[in-house]
Every structure is written in C-alpha cells, then in structure tokens.
Scaffold this active site. Sequence first.
Site, short mmCIF file in Angstrom:
data_model
loop_
_atom_site.label_atom_id
_atom_site.label_comp_id
_atom_site.label_asym_id
_atom_site.label_seq_id
_atom_site.Cartn_x
_atom_site.Cartn_y
_atom_site.Cartn_z
N HIS A 120 0.86 -1.18 0.00
CA HIS A 120 0.00 0.00 0.00
C HIS A 120 0.90 1.24 0.00
O HIS A 120 2.10 1.15 0.22
CB HIS A 120 -1.03 -0.01 1.15
N ASP A 197 6.02 -4.63 7.09
CA ASP A 197 4.79 -3.90 7.35
C ASP A 197 3.78 -4.92 7.89
O ASP A 197 3.26 -5.76 7.14
CB ASP A 197 4.31 -3.27 6.03
N GLN A 200 -1.56 -5.34 8.62
CA GLN A 200 -2.67 -6.29 8.50
C GLN A 200 -2.37 -7.60 9.21
O GLN A 200 -3.30 -8.35 9.55
CB GLN A 200 -2.99 -6.57 7.02
N LYS A 223 -5.77 -1.13 14.01
CA LYS A 223 -6.18 -2.34 13.29
C LYS A 223 -6.23 -3.54 14.24
O LYS A 223 -6.69 -4.60 13.88
CB LYS A 223 -5.19 -2.67 12.17
N CYS A 362 -5.66 2.50 -1.42
CA CYS A 362 -4.28 2.99 -1.22
C CYS A 362 -3.28 2.02 -1.83
O CYS A 362 -2.17 1.84 -1.31
CB CYS A 362 -3.96 3.23 0.26
N1 ALA Z 1 -4.69 0.67 5.07
C1 ALA Z 1 -6.07 0.85 5.37
C2 ALA Z 1 -6.97 0.09 4.44
O1 ALA Z 1 -6.54 -0.83 3.84
C3 ALA Z 1 -6.46 2.26 5.55
O2 ALA Z 1 -8.14 0.42 4.29
#
Ligand code: ALA
Length: 404
Positions: A120, A197, A200, A223, A362
Amino acid sequence: MSSVWSEQFPMLNEKMNGKRLAYLDSAATALKPLRVVKRMEDYLLHHTSNVHRGIYKLSEDNTAAYEVVRGQVAKFINAQDVESVIFTKGTTDGLNCVARSWGSTHLSANDEILISELEHHANIVPWQMIALEKKAQIKVIPLNEELQIDLEAFKNLLNPKVKLLALTMISNTLGVITPYKEMIKLAKAHGITVVLDAAQAAPHIPLDVQDLGCDFLVFSAHKVFGPNGVGILWGKKDLLDSLPPYQGGGNMISTVSLTNGTTWNKLPEKFEAGTPVIAEVLGFGEALKFVDEVGFKEIMRLDEDLNHQAQIALQKIPGLKIFGVKSPKVATFGFEVSGLHPQDLGSVLDKEGVAIRTGHHCTQPLMKRCEVSAMARASFGPYNTKEDIQQLVQAIEKACRLFL
Ligand code: ALA
C-alpha cells in the site's frame, strides 16, 4: 454472536441506514472493545497528566502505566529489548521514520530498494521520497498469475546493490499472505536490511520478531482493536542505537545548548519527540490484553471459518470475481462484479447496512496489476458472523438486480 463479542463491541448491536450493521471494513480499522474506550475515558476524565515530565503522583503513575504498555507490545511481538519498541503515530509514521532515519544514513546513489506490487502507498511513497533524495532505485517484486509474490522473480532481483527489502506480511487489499519468512531468509543471506509492514498481520497472526529475523517491523494499534493515532516501530536495538532521530523536540534530547548543540536521549526516547498520545497508548494496552485473553488460536480459527464460508458464498454470485483466492490468505476479499462499478455497489451495500471499502485501497499499483481502476473490499474481523456474510451476499444480489 457470543456474549464476549457483543458485550465488548456495542457497534455489533447497532444499525446503519436503518438496517442491521454488517461491519466489513476491519482492514481499514477494527472495531474497538468497550474496555479500550473505558481505559481512555478513565485517563482523560480522572487521571490526566503528561508522562516522563512530572514528579507528582498522577504523572508518575501515568508514566509507569505508559511504560507497562511498551512492555506489553514487546511481549506481543516477542521483542528481546523493551526499549526497542518505539511508539509512533501508526504504520505510516513508522515507515517514514525508517525511510528517513535509516535511509538517510545507509542509502547511496544506485543502491536498490525492493518493494512488492502488493504494497500500500505507505510502503511505497516514503521509499520513493528517500530514493529520489539519495539517487537510489526502487525495484518492484512482481506478482504471479495468482496474485501472490513471484518468488523466482524475487530471487532474480537479489544482487549486491539491494540494500533494503520493504515488504507487507498480508495485503490490505487482497488478504494474501506473502511468503515473508522465506523472503527474509533470502534477503538476510544477501546482507539486505528488512522492514516488515505488519499492519494487517498484527490483528490476524502472532508476531515474533526474533523468529522472523527482520530488522524493523511496524503496525498500527487501530487495526488491532486499539485507538487511532498510535502504533509501533520495532527495530533491532543495535541498529536503532546507531541511527539518528527522525524528529526533534522535547523528550528525545539529553542536553540542549544554544551554543554547543544538542545530544540525543537513549532509546526509546530518542525516537519519541514531544508529548505522546497518552490516552491512546493506555487504550492500546487494553486492546493487547483483549487479544491476549481471546488468543490467536481462537482469532485464527474464526478467521479461517469466515474466510472459507465467505469465499464459497461470494463465488456463487454470477459475475463476481475475487482477486487472489489462493491460500494462504485471511478473510479480506478484494472483488468486482462484472458490469457493476464498485462505487455503485458500495452505495447499495451502504443502504443495506453493509460497510465495505471501495476504491483503490491505497494500492494504485496493485489496481494496475489487476487491470482495474477500483475494486470493492469486504474485510472481516473475529467479531463477524455468518449473518454478516449472508447480509453481504443479499446486498450484492440486490445491487445486481438494480444495476444489471
Ligand atoms: N490501510 C487501510 C486500508 O486498507 C487504511 O483500508
């Protein structure tokens, strides 16, 4: 819905546009448990004070509580050194910190930085900015037909000019899990610094920086059921010790003189300029306790169930294409319905009480790779249920009836 989830997440019992809310946007931000909000409220209403700056009880208590959370984070990622955990504003801030601090020290002209086509923007743009400044090159690891990292292509990109690998563990848009373990091993064998990163990954899988063998790891609290505006950067202690600070200000200094310059504080303060987001850090601590109590075994079991059931249900819808279905992946689905613009789809779903994200997520380079300008994304959290899947499917079917 078992009581632990509905008690802790009042939003699960609420409505949107007069319909039962099916919140399917946890990849953007997770719902927050009540205990996180209560902890923040308690600090803000009854215990406000700054940290690291006062010798009165309130300030000393808050400083101690703030540092306890740092210890919780260290445990959460199995970091050896608590002082290697830096509180940031979130994933984006952490990546910018590494790009600026590490990049300005270690990158030279013609060096190469490897990123993947899945990243992203927060794991692309900071590297482009520092590469431009240092005249370094960005090289992109392509995806294969199944929208997973092409490992052979990655191996072919490894050469002595590569100084950094910046890699997501899980795609925010597709939910695809990258072969990060194998890639870290290969990168380390070539002496490459690795930034993970984990934005997630943190809500989905246990993290162990010692086992991973990466050099830096970042994620955001929001998150992982925590508040917005706070996250962490972890780095190997020696490496962080050797790097210059990212921002200047209070707390990050040891001495400041108008004539003899400034000396830096030790870790972690060197990277924490200014008054931190105290309520948010304390709330983050509650979120981590919550995750610990539920346990990753249960979180992963719930995710696997949702992943399996949602995939079957979505694939039954005529014209619906999920981008990146192959395991390993988590219950995040980037999809399109043939002939239906994602924006129109999102609007109908909104009216039906279903909250999903639509757009480029993104990840504009990934959109290009998938040959779309936008897609819809349904992303699940452990509090989601079969009913949410049903509501999603029925709402998509309604959109198809209206538009096709
Ligand atoms: N990285 C976040 C998303 O995937 C904001 O929505």
